[in-house]
Motif scaffolding. Structure first.
Motif, PDB file in Angstrom:
ATOM      1  N   GLN A  53      -5.639  -6.779   7.207  1.00  0.00           N
ATOM      2  CA  GLN A  53      -5.479  -5.474   6.596  1.00  0.00           C
ATOM      3  C   GLN A  53      -3.993  -5.131   6.485  1.00  0.00           C
ATOM      4  O   GLN A  53      -3.239  -5.310   7.433  1.00  0.00           O
ATOM      5  CB  GLN A  53      -6.214  -4.397   7.406  1.00  0.00           C
ATOM      6  N   VAL A  97       0.856  -1.186   0.000  1.00  0.00           N
ATOM      7  CA  VAL A  97       0.000   0.000   0.000  1.00  0.00           C
ATOM      8  C   VAL A  97       0.894   1.239   0.000  1.00  0.00           C
ATOM      9  O   VAL A  97       1.827   1.328   0.799  1.00  0.00           O
ATOM     10  CB  VAL A  97      -0.923   0.013   1.237  1.00  0.00           C
ATOM     11  N   PHE A 156      -1.327  -2.131   5.800  1.00  0.00           N
ATOM     12  CA  PHE A 156      -1.283  -0.686   5.982  1.00  0.00           C
ATOM     13  C   PHE A 156      -0.232  -0.023   5.103  1.00  0.00           C
ATOM     14  O   PHE A 156       0.827  -0.605   4.822  1.00  0.00           O
ATOM     15  CB  PHE A 156      -0.982  -0.349   7.446  1.00  0.00           C
ATOM     16  N   GLY A 157      -0.539   1.204   4.718  1.00  0.00           N
ATOM     17  CA  GLY A 157       0.444   2.047   4.065  1.00  0.00           C
ATOM     18  C   GLY A 157       1.275   2.794   5.091  1.00  0.00           C
ATOM     19  O   GLY A 157       1.032   2.679   6.297  1.00  0.00           O
TER      20      GLY A 157
END
Lengths: 116, 114
Positions: free
Chosen positions: B103, B4, B105-106
């Motif tokens: 999930q 991301v 994450f960036g």
């Protein structure tokens, strides 16, 4: 609403030693997931380990393991043979088990310092 | 797979200005989340997209905030008339249809409102 509490704002451990980070949560849900995320300084958050609530066996990932106590709503993270690269913020997080929106609910985090 | 990405990484703006952040999720991840993280706190959920549809918004997302994901790929988060209280790290995360519970994450966009 779900809440996640991390009661240790900061911890430190000697390199090669073992440390345990605490997390408790509150929910009325029966099916859910619990996670530990690591956020190194100035770097992005990465998943360390996850636990499905319906599984009684505690999850392990190499040097990382959890102690999941569903009745007590407790989810601690044990880091064995601590390394300097383990220095980071650690967040405990909760997620409901459903097909729709599944946002993570995070605790405030524990800052872990590994000392050489 | 490059992970991301978020741009810009840092943004300093004066109070009252508008700012826009961009998030590029992992390819083929259909779910995209925005979170806000203030100093000393864990991330808090702002909004969620499944493909191009914005399906949920937190009460934290005031009328000055708007998010879009026009083609179901990248997403933008705009803050109008910024306030000092908007200063925070804005995180984007995505997840795949095969595993909606993990999930990724960036690196985040750190916003400072002066």
């Amino acid at each position: 609403a779900q809440t996640v509490t991390q009661s240790q704002p900061e911890m430190s451990v000697q390199e090669a030693e073992t440390v345990t980070l605490s997390c408790t949560y509150d929910t009325s849900e029966n099916n859910y997931y619990l996670f530990w995320y690591k956020q190194p300084p100035s770097r992005q958050m990465i998943l360390v380990i996850r636990q499905e609530a319906y599984k009684q066996q505690n999850a392990t990932e190499n040097r990382f393991s959890v102690n999941f106590q569903k009745a007590a709503k407790s989810f601690s993270l044990k880091i064995s043979d601590s390394q300097l690269g383990d220095t980071a913020m650690y967040f405990c997080a909760f997620m409901k088990h459903e097909a729709g929106n599944t946002p993570l609910v995070f605790g405030k985090g524990t800052r872990l310092s590994v000392i050489a | 797979d490059t992970g991301v990405s978020q741009n810009p990484r840092h943004k300093i703006t004066k109070r009252g200005q508008n700012v826009t952040f961009r998030c590029d999720p992992i390819s083929e991840h259909n779910r995209l989340y925005w979170y806000r993280q203030t100093l000393g706190q864990g991330p808090e959920f702002l909004t969620y997209f499944q493909n191009e549809a914005q399906l949920e918004k937190s009460r934290l997302l005031s009328d000055r905030f708007s998010a879009e994901r026009p083609k179901g790929s990248f997403s933008t988060l705009e803050i109008q008339r910024t306030e000092q209280g908007d200063s925070a790290m804005y995180l984007c995360a995505s997840s795949s249809p095969q595993d909606i519970y993990e999930q990724y994450f960036g690196p985040g966009t750190r916003l400072t409102v002066t």
